[in-house]
Write a protein that holds these residues in place. Structure first.
Motif, PDB file in Angstrom:
ATOM      1  N   THR A   1       0.826  -1.221   0.000  1.00  0.00           N
ATOM      2  CA  THR A   1       0.000   0.000   0.000  1.00  0.00           C
ATOM      3  C   THR A   1       0.848   1.255   0.000  1.00  0.00           C
ATOM      4  OG1 THR A   1      -0.108   0.056   2.427  1.00  0.00           O
ATOM      5  CG2 THR A   1      -1.778  -1.249   1.275  1.00  0.00           C
ATOM      6  N   ALA A   2       2.135   1.129   0.251  1.00  0.00           N
ATOM      7  CA  ALA A   2       3.006   2.301   0.282  1.00  0.00           C
ATOM      8  C   ALA A   2       3.264   2.802  -1.138  1.00  0.00           C
ATOM      9  CB  ALA A   2       4.320   1.957   0.968  1.00  0.00           C
ATOM     10  N   ASP A   3       3.780   4.035  -1.230  1.00  0.00           N
ATOM     11  CA  ASP A   3       4.082   4.624  -2.533  1.00  0.00           C
ATOM     12  C   ASP A   3       5.086   3.788  -3.309  1.00  0.00           C
ATOM     13  OD1 ASP A   3       2.344   6.650  -1.916  1.00  0.00           O
ATOM     14  OD2 ASP A   3       3.929   7.992  -1.151  1.00  0.00           O
ATOM     15  N   GLU A   4       5.990   3.170  -2.603  1.00  0.00           N
ATOM     16  CA  GLU A   4       6.957   2.260  -3.224  1.00  0.00           C
ATOM     17  C   GLU A   4       7.020   1.001  -2.375  1.00  0.00           C
ATOM     18  OE1 GLU A   4      10.964   3.664  -3.149  1.00  0.00           O
ATOM     19  OE2 GLU A   4      10.802   4.493  -1.132  1.00  0.00           O
ATOM     20  N   PRO A   5       7.366  -0.138  -2.975  1.00  0.00           N
ATOM     21  CA  PRO A   5       7.414  -1.376  -2.199  1.00  0.00           C
ATOM     22  C   PRO A   5       8.328  -1.215  -0.971  1.00  0.00           C
ATOM     23  CG  PRO A   5       7.617  -1.844  -4.537  1.00  0.00           C
ATOM     24  CD  PRO A   5       7.706  -0.350  -4.393  1.00  0.00           C
ATOM     25  N   THR A   6       7.808  -1.552   0.164  1.00  0.00           N
ATOM     26  CA  THR A   6       8.539  -1.365   1.426  1.00  0.00           C
ATOM     27  C   THR A   6       8.377  -2.617   2.274  1.00  0.00           C
ATOM     28  OG1 THR A   6       8.099   1.007   1.362  1.00  0.00           O
ATOM     29  CG2 THR A   6       8.768   0.071   3.484  1.00  0.00           C
ATOM     30  N   ILE A   7       9.465  -2.993   2.953  1.00  0.00           N
ATOM     31  CA  ILE A   7       9.425  -4.136   3.860  1.00  0.00           C
ATOM     32  C   ILE A   7       8.857  -3.677   5.202  1.00  0.00           C
ATOM     33  CG2 ILE A   7      10.810  -5.836   5.103  1.00  0.00           C
ATOM     34  CD1 ILE A   7      12.775  -5.821   2.795  1.00  0.00           C
ATOM     35  N   THR A   8       7.886  -4.401   5.693  1.00  0.00           N
ATOM     36  CA  THR A   8       7.330  -4.124   7.019  1.00  0.00           C
ATOM     37  C   THR A   8       7.713  -5.259   7.962  1.00  0.00           C
ATOM     38  OG1 THR A   8       5.246  -5.237   6.508  1.00  0.00           O
ATOM     39  CG2 THR A   8       5.372  -2.872   6.069  1.00  0.00           C
ATOM     40  N   VAL A   9       7.890  -4.901   9.226  1.00  0.00           N
ATOM     41  CA  VAL A   9       8.322  -5.871  10.233  1.00  0.00           C
ATOM     42  C   VAL A   9       7.381  -5.799  11.419  1.00  0.00           C
ATOM     43  CG1 VAL A   9      10.169  -6.512  11.829  1.00  0.00           C
ATOM     44  CG2 VAL A   9      10.747  -5.731   9.523  1.00  0.00           C
TER      45      VAL A   9
ATOM     46  N   VAL B   1      17.392  -6.854  -0.738  1.00  0.00           N
ATOM     47  CA  VAL B   1      18.252  -6.056   0.145  1.00  0.00           C
ATOM     48  C   VAL B   1      18.118  -4.568  -0.163  1.00  0.00           C
ATOM     49  CG1 VAL B   1      20.663  -5.577   0.713  1.00  0.00           C
ATOM     50  CG2 VAL B   1      19.873  -7.938   0.561  1.00  0.00           C
ATOM     51  N   ALA B   2      17.826  -4.213  -1.417  1.00  0.00           N
ATOM     52  CA  ALA B   2      17.706  -2.805  -1.800  1.00  0.00           C
ATOM     53  C   ALA B   2      16.376  -2.175  -1.373  1.00  0.00           C
ATOM     54  CB  ALA B   2      17.877  -2.667  -3.308  1.00  0.00           C
ATOM     55  N   LEU B   3      15.390  -2.991  -0.990  1.00  0.00           N
ATOM     56  CA  LEU B   3      14.096  -2.438  -0.592  1.00  0.00           C
ATOM     57  C   LEU B   3      14.212  -1.656   0.717  1.00  0.00           C
ATOM     58  CD1 LEU B   3      11.732  -5.491  -1.269  1.00  0.00           C
ATOM     59  CD2 LEU B   3      11.827  -3.357  -2.581  1.00  0.00           C
ATOM     60  N   PRO B   4      13.498  -0.532   0.843  1.00  0.00           N
ATOM     61  CA  PRO B   4      13.479   0.185   2.119  1.00  0.00           C
ATOM     62  C   PRO B   4      12.738  -0.629   3.183  1.00  0.00           C
ATOM     63  CG  PRO B   4      11.909   1.164   0.597  1.00  0.00           C
ATOM     64  CD  PRO B   4      12.675   0.142  -0.189  1.00  0.00           C
ATOM     65  N   VAL B   5      13.117  -0.428   4.425  1.00  0.00           N
ATOM     66  CA  VAL B   5      12.506  -1.144   5.549  1.00  0.00           C
ATOM     67  C   VAL B   5      11.874  -0.117   6.470  1.00  0.00           C
ATOM     68  CG1 VAL B   5      12.874  -2.779   7.440  1.00  0.00           C
ATOM     69  CG2 VAL B   5      14.265  -2.950   5.360  1.00  0.00           C
ATOM     70  N   ALA B   6      10.621  -0.310   6.792  1.00  0.00           N
ATOM     71  CA  ALA B   6       9.878   0.657   7.602  1.00  0.00           C
ATOM     72  C   ALA B   6      10.262   0.572   9.071  1.00  0.00           C
ATOM     73  CB  ALA B   6       8.377   0.409   7.452  1.00  0.00           C
ATOM     74  N   ASP B   7      10.038   1.696   9.756  1.00  0.00           N
ATOM     75  CA  ASP B   7      10.128   1.773  11.231  1.00  0.00           C
ATOM     76  C   ASP B   7      11.496   1.393  11.780  1.00  0.00           C
ATOM     77  OD1 ASP B   7       7.411   2.471  11.258  1.00  0.00           O
ATOM     78  OD2 ASP B   7       6.811   0.365  11.328  1.00  0.00           O
ATOM     79  N   ASP B   8      12.541   1.768  11.077  1.00  0.00           N
ATOM     80  CA  ASP B   8      13.917   1.601  11.582  1.00  0.00           C
ATOM     81  C   ASP B   8      14.289   0.143  11.898  1.00  0.00           C
ATOM     82  OD1 ASP B   8      14.403   4.364  11.444  1.00  0.00           O
ATOM     83  OD2 ASP B   8      13.538   4.673  13.443  1.00  0.00           O
ATOM     84  N   TRP B   9      13.694  -0.805  11.179  1.00  0.00           N
ATOM     85  CA  TRP B   9      14.050  -2.201  11.389  1.00  0.00           C
ATOM     86  C   TRP B   9      15.155  -2.657  10.431  1.00  0.00           C
ATOM     87  CZ3 TRP B   9      12.909  -5.174  15.354  1.00  0.00           C
ATOM     88  CH2 TRP B   9      11.777  -4.900  16.127  1.00  0.00           C
ATOM     89  N   GLN B  10      15.672  -1.781   9.596  1.00  0.00           N
ATOM     90  CA  GLN B  10      16.605  -2.223   8.545  1.00  0.00           C
ATOM     91  C   GLN B  10      17.882  -2.840   9.127  1.00  0.00           C
ATOM     92  OE1 GLN B  10      17.187   0.097   4.961  1.00  0.00           O
ATOM     93  NE2 GLN B  10      19.411  -0.043   5.184  1.00  0.00           N
TER      94      GLN B  10
END
Length: 588
Positions: A335-343, A398-407
């Motif tokens: 649902t994000a503007d760009e594909p993002t990893i959620t944790v 690995v290049a995908l952004p990760v939400a909420d500082d979980w990267q």
């Protein structure tokens, strides 16, 4: 005329006791009491002789004025001390003369034969030189230009063993002493010493280390010798059993596992931990049943090690269970503007998770949920992530952004998983480009983790990556990365290191700022690199913009490096070519 001289003592007339004692010495008979009867003990009467000796010793300790031997009773007090010493001297001779030789100790068994080839003469002399010690230290505290021989001994031993030589018998004591002082030398030193080294070690308690653990490898029964293997497994020392299990496991993983299973329930917890860890050698899906049973072990450490080994088997049931847990915690937010990893980290660490190897209590400073997440992702097979992220490969994930500082937490867990599962594709993705600054890399900014990831790549690719890293960032951050590269360094890596050292010299810094890299270069550069370094051994002209004396120190450091590389080349030639003509120099 009167004089001031002291009166000279006159010798006392011999007494019956003295005569009897002297007679005892020469004939074994006499009149020890001076009565004319043969009451003195015969020479063979050990008990009587010991009582006389004890009497003399007691009188000497207490003083003749307090304890006068019976034989001296009636003498003047001033005569007793001298008489005591005379009697003690006579009895000392008698005691020594009366000693009977003890039974001879059985001679040791002959040393076993060693069928390997003897060292060439030049190599034998080189081994003597390396075992004799290091170069003399410089009076100024600097290392000087002479090679450090002790740092070359490990390489010499490795080369000699690769070529199948045996150590000369005369060098075995020095070789065992060197192995006793340096544990890093032991495997190669004991291999070169061979069966005769083990034979000699049994005669000296200081070399007992050679009979334990991996050092006893050459005395182990052959893996195919079932009777010998079973006997040593049942009756051997713990270190011998560890070495035996490793040897059998390397030859036949199934037989090694069966050997361990036969006594598993009777082993101590600390022993079970070492034994289960030995299953890393030859680990395969066939070990899953045994390791799955070990997950119920009484020891937490045994359970954790079994779980780690199972997670390295992507097809194991534990890996499947971990994958199921991990994918429920990490996913793609579409649902994000760009594909993002959620944790969504776990909210609890239940009993089933703990049985599968998760530690419930985090270390100090770590949150529980992030601690549990890291363990889950680390243990999950990496093959579960491409389907979870829409078919993307490791680099894309690995290049995908990760939400909420979980990267950082997620990428660090993936790094550990890639190392555990020896997955080069994920390692490349997490390493990223060597030109990227470490602090902004895609997977990790830790050089220690990068070194572990590099260890999963093929040697040639590893050397090229580190060479590019050195060219981009210099040597200050490359020490750990250089340590995982295959020796001798491939030509691109060696050239990059030499160029970086030259740049550091031109910058005017002191060479001891790069002493660790210089030490590695002496051991790891290909000997052919000496030609490239020749031009750097000259002392440059001093200029105002460099540190005082730095040019001279650099010239000395490069001279030592060149000398060491040439010595390594000579060592290699001596072990591969016939011995030189007597009188010829041992090295170029």
């Amino acid at each position: 005329m009167e004089t001031d001289t002291m009166p000279q003592p006159q010798p006392l007339p011999p007494t019956d006791t003295d005569i009897s004692t002297a007679t005892d010495i020469s004939t074994g008979t006499g009149t020890g009491t001076g009565t004319g009867t043969n009451t003195a003990p015969a020479l063979g009467d050990d008990v009587a002789e010991d009582s006389v000796w004890e009497e003399l010793v007691t009188s000497a300790l207490l003083g003749t004025d307090r304890r006068t031997p019976a034989r001296f009773v009636g003498r003047a007090a001033r005569d007793a001390p001298g008489a005591l010493l005379d009697a003690a001297a006579l009895h000392t001779v008698r005691r020594r003369a009366g000693l009977r030789a003890g039974p001879a100790a059985p001679p040791p068994e002959p040393a076993p034969e060693d069928p390997r080839e003897p060292l060439p003469e030049a190599a034998r002399r080189r081994l003597d030189q390396l075992l004799a010690g290091r170069a003399a230290p410089s009076p100024t505290g600097r290392r000087g230009a002479a090679p450090d021989l002790t740092e070359l001994l490990p390489q010499w031993l490795l080369l000699a063993n690769e070529r199948g030589y045996k150590a000369p018998a005369a060098t075995l004591p020095a070789l065992l002493d060197a192995a006793r002082a340096r544990t890093d030398l032991r495997p190669q030193a004991l291999r070169l010493a061979g069966p005769r080294g083990l034979w000699l070690a049994r005669l000296n308690p200081e070399w007992r280390f050679a009979l334990r653990g991996a050092g006893a490898g050459s005395s182990l029964p052959a893996p195919g010798d079932r009777e010998g293997v079973r006997l040593l497994w049942d009756e051997g020392l713990f270190a011998e059993r560890v070495a035996l299990l490793g040897a059998v496991r390397a030859e036949d993983p199934t037989a090694g596992r069966a050997l361990l299973a036969s006594t598993w329930s009777a082993e101590r917890a600390e022993d079970r931990l070492m034994f289960v860890d030995s299953l890393r050698t030859g680990l395969s899906d066939a070990d899953e049943e045994f390791l799955e049973a070990a997950l119920g072990d009484r020891s937490r450490n045994v359970r954790a090690t079994a779980a780690e080994l199972l997670s390295a088997l992507p097809a194991s049931a534990l890996a499947g269970r971990m994958a199921g847990r991990a994918v429920t915690c990490v996913g793609l937010d579409r649902t994000a503007d760009e594909p993002t990893i959620t944790v969504e980290a776990p909210h609890e660490c239940d009993t089933a998770m703990q049985r599968d190897g998760l530690t419930a209590t985090p270390p100090a400073g770590r949150g529980e949920r992030s601690w549990w997440l890291g363990q889950l992702v680390e243990a999950a097979p990496l093959s579960c992530w491409p389907p979870r992220f829409g078919g993307r490969g490791p680099e894309e994930i690995v290049a995908l952004p990760v939400a909420d500082d979980w990267q950082n937490e997620l990428h660090a867990a993936w790094c550990r998983a890639a190392v555990r599962q020896r997955d080069p594709a994920w390692s490349r993705a997490l390493l990223g480009s060597p030109a990227t600054p470490p602090a902004t890399g895609p997977g990790t900014s830790s050089l220690a983790e990068r070194a572990q990831l590099l260890s999963t790549l093929p040697p040639e690719e590893r050397a090229l990556w580190v060479a590019s890293f050195v060219a981009a960032h210099g040597l200050s951050e490359a020490f750990q990365l250089l340590g995982v590269c295959e020796v001798p360094w491939a030509e691109p890596l060696g050239r990059a290191v030499v160029d970086a050292l030259d740049i550091a010299r031109e910058a005017g810094s002191y060479p001891w700022s790069f002493s660790g890299v210089m030490g590695l270069a002496e051991r790891c550069l290909a000997p052919e690199a000496a030609r490239q370094l020749e031009s750097l051994t000259a002392r440059p002209d001093e200029t105002e913009d460099i540190s005082p004396g730095a040019g001279g120190y650099w010239a000395e450091a490069f001279q030592r490096l060149v000398s060491t590389l040439r010595l390594r080349a000579a060592m290699r030639a001596e072990l591969t070519e016939p011995s030189p003509v007597p009188g010829a120099p041992a090295s170029p």
